[in-house]
Structures are given as structure tokens and as C-alpha cells.
Design a protein around this motif. Sequence first.
Motif, PDB file in Angstrom:
ATOM      1  N   GLN A 156       0.863 -10.416   2.973  1.00  0.00           N
ATOM      2  CA  GLN A 156       0.679  -9.653   1.742  1.00  0.00           C
ATOM      3  C   GLN A 156       0.206  -8.227   2.047  1.00  0.00           C
ATOM      4  OE1 GLN A 156      -2.019 -12.538  -0.158  1.00  0.00           O
ATOM      5  NE2 GLN A 156      -0.723 -12.356  -1.982  1.00  0.00           N
ATOM      6  N   THR A 157      -0.720  -8.116   2.986  1.00  0.00           N
ATOM      7  CA  THR A 157      -1.228  -6.795   3.357  1.00  0.00           C
ATOM      8  C   THR A 157      -0.118  -5.948   3.953  1.00  0.00           C
ATOM      9  OG1 THR A 157      -3.413  -7.746   3.776  1.00  0.00           O
ATOM     10  CG2 THR A 157      -2.967  -5.571   4.720  1.00  0.00           C
ATOM     11  N   LEU A 158       0.688  -6.548   4.823  1.00  0.00           N
ATOM     12  CA  LEU A 158       1.798  -5.830   5.433  1.00  0.00           C
ATOM     13  C   LEU A 158       2.813  -5.394   4.376  1.00  0.00           C
ATOM     14  CD1 LEU A 158       2.883  -4.858   8.130  1.00  0.00           C
ATOM     15  CD2 LEU A 158       4.098  -7.024   8.356  1.00  0.00           C
ATOM     16  N   ARG A 159       3.046  -6.250   3.390  1.00  0.00           N
ATOM     17  CA  ARG A 159       3.971  -5.908   2.307  1.00  0.00           C
ATOM     18  C   ARG A 159       3.456  -4.692   1.533  1.00  0.00           C
ATOM     19  NH1 ARG A 159       3.904 -10.343  -1.189  1.00  0.00           N
ATOM     20  NH2 ARG A 159       4.850 -11.531   0.482  1.00  0.00           N
ATOM     21  N   ALA A 160       2.150  -4.662   1.257  1.00  0.00           N
ATOM     22  CA  ALA A 160       1.566  -3.529   0.530  1.00  0.00           C
ATOM     23  C   ALA A 160       1.670  -2.247   1.360  1.00  0.00           C
ATOM     24  CB  ALA A 160       0.110  -3.816   0.185  1.00  0.00           C
ATOM     25  N   LEU A 161       1.389  -2.340   2.657  1.00  0.00           N
ATOM     26  CA  LEU A 161       1.465  -1.164   3.508  1.00  0.00           C
ATOM     27  C   LEU A 161       2.910  -0.668   3.662  1.00  0.00           C
ATOM     28  CD1 LEU A 161      -1.176  -2.113   6.225  1.00  0.00           C
ATOM     29  CD2 LEU A 161      -1.434  -0.544   4.297  1.00  0.00           C
ATOM     30  N   LYS A 162       3.857  -1.603   3.708  1.00  0.00           N
ATOM     31  CA  LYS A 162       5.269  -1.207   3.774  1.00  0.00           C
ATOM     32  C   LYS A 162       5.695  -0.516   2.479  1.00  0.00           C
ATOM     33  CE  LYS A 162       7.195  -4.430   7.136  1.00  0.00           C
ATOM     34  NZ  LYS A 162       8.121  -5.561   7.357  1.00  0.00           N
ATOM     35  N   GLU A 163       5.187  -0.981   1.342  1.00  0.00           N
ATOM     36  CA  GLU A 163       5.505  -0.335   0.065  1.00  0.00           C
ATOM     37  C   GLU A 163       4.937   1.079   0.035  1.00  0.00           C
ATOM     38  OE1 GLU A 163       4.947  -0.943  -4.752  1.00  0.00           O
ATOM     39  OE2 GLU A 163       4.456  -2.610  -3.408  1.00  0.00           O
ATOM     40  N   ALA A 164       3.718   1.250   0.564  1.00  0.00           N
ATOM     41  CA  ALA A 164       3.114   2.586   0.631  1.00  0.00           C
ATOM     42  C   ALA A 164       3.930   3.497   1.540  1.00  0.00           C
ATOM     43  CB  ALA A 164       1.670   2.493   1.120  1.00  0.00           C
ATOM     44  N   ARG A 165       4.353   2.978   2.689  1.00  0.00           N
ATOM     45  CA  ARG A 165       5.160   3.769   3.614  1.00  0.00           C
ATOM     46  C   ARG A 165       6.493   4.157   2.980  1.00  0.00           C
ATOM     47  NH1 ARG A 165       6.764   1.022   9.100  1.00  0.00           N
ATOM     48  NH2 ARG A 165       7.950  -0.207   7.625  1.00  0.00           N
ATOM     49  N   LYS A 166       7.114   3.219   2.280  1.00  0.00           N
ATOM     50  CA  LYS A 166       8.389   3.499   1.607  1.00  0.00           C
ATOM     51  C   LYS A 166       8.212   4.595   0.545  1.00  0.00           C
ATOM     52  CE  LYS A 166      11.950   1.203  -1.134  1.00  0.00           C
ATOM     53  NZ  LYS A 166      12.320  -0.026  -1.833  1.00  0.00           N
ATOM     54  N   ALA A 167       7.108   4.536  -0.194  1.00  0.00           N
ATOM     55  CA  ALA A 167       6.833   5.552  -1.214  1.00  0.00           C
ATOM     56  C   ALA A 167       6.673   6.931  -0.580  1.00  0.00           C
ATOM     57  CB  ALA A 167       5.586   5.179  -2.004  1.00  0.00           C
ATOM     58  N   ILE A 168       5.956   7.006   0.532  1.00  0.00           N
ATOM     59  CA  ILE A 168       5.753   8.286   1.214  1.00  0.00           C
ATOM     60  C   ILE A 168       7.084   8.818   1.727  1.00  0.00           C
ATOM     61  CG2 ILE A 168       4.698   9.395   3.221  1.00  0.00           C
ATOM     62  CD1 ILE A 168       2.324   7.414   2.825  1.00  0.00           C
ATOM     63  N   ARG A 169       7.872   7.944   2.329  1.00  0.00           N
ATOM     64  CA  ARG A 169       9.181   8.382   2.860  1.00  0.00           C
ATOM     65  C   ARG A 169      10.136   8.814   1.757  1.00  0.00           C
ATOM     66  NH1 ARG A 169      10.250   4.166   7.847  1.00  0.00           N
ATOM     67  NH2 ARG A 169       8.853   5.230   9.295  1.00  0.00           N
ATOM     68  N   SER A 170       9.948   8.286   0.545  1.00  0.00           N
ATOM     69  CA  SER A 170      10.828   8.686  -0.562  1.00  0.00           C
ATOM     70  C   SER A 170      10.290   9.922  -1.286  1.00  0.00           C
ATOM     71  CB  SER A 170      11.030   7.527  -1.538  1.00  0.00           C
ATOM     72  OG  SER A 170       9.833   7.237  -2.218  1.00  0.00           O
TER      73      SER A 170
END
Length: 195
Positions: A156-170
Amino acid sequence: FIQYRSPLITRGRYLGATNFVTFSSMFLATVALWLFKEPFGLNPAQLFLIMGVASMGATAYIIMTLPEAFVRCVNWILTHSFFKVTVSGKKNIPHEGGGLLVCNHTSYLDPSIILASLYRPVRFLMYRSIYNAPLISPIAKIMKAIPVSVPDSPRQTLRALKEARKAIRSGELVCIFADGVHSHIAEMLPFMKVF
């Protein structure tokens, strides 16, 4: 907003188009008022009521279409009404493109102050129990907050961090309070370990 956000090279076109739409709307409103008054014989009070209901309908439509802008507007009004907000270092926030804001957490109002200090929307990593609170949850979802907490599984933590990374990259701004809890001493606490 249009002057600030429009491309410099075509700003005149944007402003000209805005003025055209504004004055066309004023002309159409005048025609509509004449139509309601002359053929239908409505008095000024009735016209005022009709225009008020139409304005309420338009406002409801705008809020449903742009809920994040509405929340940011209300937040800005409340924050600037109760606090004297002085922003320094605003030039360090990029005008476009992604970015990660790492802030210390001195009070529960920090997200509101940050949001009211920046012209860009910000997505916050938010402690899951606060994210799920009945009064906070609808606002957190409108603002696209990313829920995370220490008791979460590593997946779950990794999923949240991946969502944050995706938001920054977008091209979005993401804010994390790395100390995890609010500090009572106005200094950053050690970063919270999640794994």
C-alpha cells in the motif's frame, strides 16, 4: 488569471478574445432582459428573481465542473481572512512542471496555508486516518490527496509513493510532510521511516 497564465507571445489574442466574450455576453444579457420585460411583461422584481435563479444554476454548474477550484477559492478566502499570509521564496516554485515540496508540519493548518500561498494546485500525501475522516474525506478526494500511513502494508505504501511519483512526472506539485506528525517546536522532526 488569463493575463498571468496565457503565453506571452499570444497574450493579446487571449485578452482580445476575453473582451469579445465579455461584451457579447453583456449584449445578450441586455437582449434577454428586454425580451423578459417587453413580450412577457415581467416587472423588475420578477426579472431579478429569474436572473438570481439563473446565476445560482450557473454557480452550481461551475462548482460541479470545477470542484477543486471552488475548494481552493474557499480555502484562500478563509486563510487570508484569519491569517496574515506573507510568502517568501515563491520564485523557487516552478511555474509549470512537476515538483516535490517537503515541508515541516507545525500545525494542522499547514496544508491550508501552503495551498493558499501558491497559485498552483498541490496534491498532499495525507495520513490515511485523516483522509478517511467523514468531514475531511470529500475535500481530500476533490483535492486528489494521496492517502498513506505507517500501519499500511509495504504494498500500500509503495502504491501511494508510485502515485505521488506519477503525479510529479505528469507535471503536478506534490507535498509531503516528511516528519509524519506535526511538530510542536516549529522545527522539522526526523523523517518518518515507512519500511
